[in-house]
Design a protein around this motif. Structure first.
Motif: not given
Length: 221
Positions: A23-29, A33-35, A38-42, A68-74
């Motif tokens: 469950y925890r791995s699914t949440i973090w997965r 996908d969220t970040t 964000w990268a694709v949308v920007t 994109l670098i910021f999203f990659l680091v995050l």
């Protein structure tokens, strides 16, 4: 002394523990996908602005690289957390469930349960930050960076008219006081660093995998 057996209550507790780790791995997965989204949308917004008209500046395609670098680091930071839960779940799959299903023997003499216990007592990241960055570039960001680079080159080549010479292309690539040659060099360095991290992390993953195959492993991840 190494344990010889697990009773029914302990096996039930491990089953619940496995469900919790999945469950925890699914949440973090999902957070990974969220970040990526964000990268694709920007990048999509930058493409829309830069190609809105022939006279539009390619500057948004340059500035989106910072995001994109910021999203990659995050995303790499989030991946290190995700990898902890994923590694624990995978460890239980390979040392608890697979032997139980295949042989009916948990092989507690291998002391795999102590490795799992130590990871709970002294939790740590299983991969370095640079490895995490390289993995995310390989899995997702390579294609995002490729589209960004091709879009910038395409903008220079076709807008407002087809480029006629190398000097003209460099002039179009200029951003404010920064010459086009510097911009192109920075872009090549940007792509080269990401590609280098991707290749290095791939080799590191192969080395770790081969090490697990040659000898008994006492670590997860």
């Amino acid at each position: 002394m190494p344990r010889k057996d697990l009773d029914a209550a302990e096996m039930g507790a491990i089953a619940h523990l496995y469900r919790g780790e999945v469950y925890r791995s699914t949440i973090w997965r999902t957070r990974l996908d969220t970040t990526t989204n964000w990268a694709v949308v920007t990048l999509g917004v930058a493409l829309s602005i830069s190609f809105a008209s022939p006279e539009a500046s390619p500057l948004p395609l340059v500035l989106v690289g910072v995001l994109l670098i910021f999203f990659l680091v995050l995303e790499a930071r989030r991946y290190r957390y995700f990898n902890v839960w994923r590694a624990r779940a995978r460890w239980m799959e390979t040392h608890f469930y697979a032997p139980m299903l295949a042989e009916g023997d948990l092989h507690l003499e291998d002391d795999w349960q102590r490795t799992l216990a130590n990871d709970y007592l002294r939790p740590r990241y299983h991969v370095t930050f640079l490895v995490a960055v390289g993995r995310r570039v390989r899995r997702n960001y390579f294609w995002i960076l490729l589209i960004q680079s091709l879009a910038f080159a395409g903008k220079i080549i076709v807008h407002p008219t087809s480029v006629q010479s190398f000097d003209q292309a460099m002039e179009r690539a200029s951003v404010g006081p920064i010459p086009g040659e510097i911009m192109v060099l920075m872009g090549m360095l940007y792509v080269a660093i990401c590609g280098g991290l991707s290749t290095w992390s791939k080799r590191d993953d192969l080395r770790r995998s081969q090490a697990r195959g040659r000898e008994k492993s006492d670590s997860m991840g």
